[in-house]
Design a protein around this motif. Structure first.
Motif, PDB file in Angstrom:
ATOM      1  N   ALA A  89      -7.352   3.130   2.417  1.00  8.77           N
ATOM      2  CA  ALA A  89      -6.649   1.895   2.200  1.00  8.77           C
ATOM      3  C   ALA A  89      -7.568   0.904   1.530  1.00  8.77           C
ATOM      4  N   LEU A 139       0.837  -1.032  -0.071  1.00 12.24           N
ATOM      5  CA  LEU A 139       0.056  -0.097   0.040  1.00 12.24           C
ATOM      6  C   LEU A 139       0.775   1.289  -0.212  1.00 12.24           C
ATOM      7  N   GLY A 179      -6.892   1.311  -2.073  1.00 13.56           N
ATOM      8  CA  GLY A 179      -5.408   0.959  -2.542  1.00 13.56           C
ATOM      9  C   GLY A 179      -5.456  -0.537  -2.563  1.00 13.56           C
TER      10      GLY A 179
END
Length: 275
Positions: free
Chosen positions: A87, A77, A90
């Motif tokens: 996140a 990430l 991601g």
């Protein structure tokens, strides 16, 4: 065919100790290198969102003819995708590019302590593992204080810390801290971006063993119990690196390499990297 030894992580997953790194490759280079690595016997490939070559790695996986459970895939990430809101996007984007429904290891690429988001990002990583989006979770470039913070805040220890590590840069305090926590060390830039290949001790041991300097260094990483991911786009060098598995170093040679650490950091300082 020779296969890399497996290292057991603290969550029970096993990771091949020797893998292919694809840093600074474009999609086509990563595609070709990954296929060459699979042909040579590698079953572990390490990429990252910021490398912008997950599509190429994914194509190689799809074309390899290998079963998914035969291949260990790591991605990371990126810093700008840290945080509770970012996140998930991601990891979703990385899985789409790789063409996979899960990776085997997902890492936070840098702690970026000034941003103050690595703890909430780690909480998201824990969720991703629970949901089956990744089998294992870990970090990259985390210093002892960053490891302690996420452990204190969440109670969950990373499985892996991927750090700069090569013969002339051996951060003993960090290595010892990870060992104490049961965190497996994975070495990036394991050859010191080739700078360590000309060290007199490495050349002496290479001559004594009949191995190449790169093979000597890779064998040292493996002998120390590290996971390591040397990078190459050259099929012959990819094969030669894998053949380090057949090299033997005695205790004197291992200790000689242990003794050449000189603080020669090549990459950024994790304490100051910004998003």
């Amino acid at each position: 065919m020779t296969s890399a030894p497996l290292k057991k992580l603290n969550d029970g997953t096993q990771i091949p100790q020797l893998g292919l790194g694809v840093f600074q490759m474009d999609d086509d280079e990563a595609h070709r290198a990954t296929l060459a690595a699979f042909e040579a016997g590698y079953r572990h490939v390490d990429t990252a969102a910021i490398y912008r070559n997950e599509v190429g790695v994914g194509r190689a996986i799809a074309e390899s003819g290998l079963a998914r459970d035969e291949i260990f895939v790591t991605t990371k990430l990126w810093n700008k995708a840290q945080g509770r809101d970012n996140a998930r996007e991601g990891i979703t984007r990385s899985l789409e590019k790789l063409g996979l429904d899960h990776v085997d290891l997902y890492l936070i690429h840098w702690p970026c302590p000034a941003a103050g988001t690595y703890v909430e990002t780690w909480e998201q990583m824990i969720d991703f593992r629970s949901e089956g989006l990744t089998r294992s979770i870990g970090v990259s470039n985390f210093l002892p204080e960053h490891l302690d913070t996420i452990l204190d805040e969440t109670g969950i220890t990373p499985s892996v810390n991927q750090i700069e590590l090569h013969p002339t840069f051996q951060p003993d305090d960090l290595l010892n801290h990870c060992s104490d926590l049961g965190v497996v060390i994975e070495s990036w830039s394991p050859l010191g971006q080739a700078s360590d290949l000309e060290h007199p001790e490495i050349l002496r041991i290479a001559e004594a063993t009949g191995a190449t300097p790169a093979q000597v260094i890779i064998r040292w990483h493996l002998g120390r119990g590290f996971v390591t991911i040397p990078k190459s786009t050259n099929p012959e060098r990819i094969r030669a690196n894998f053949e380090a598995l057949n090299v033997t170093l005695n205790s004197e040679q291992m200790e000689a390499i242990d003794g050449i650490s000189a603080g020669n950091r090549i990459g950024p300082d994790p304490a100051t990297v910004e998003p």
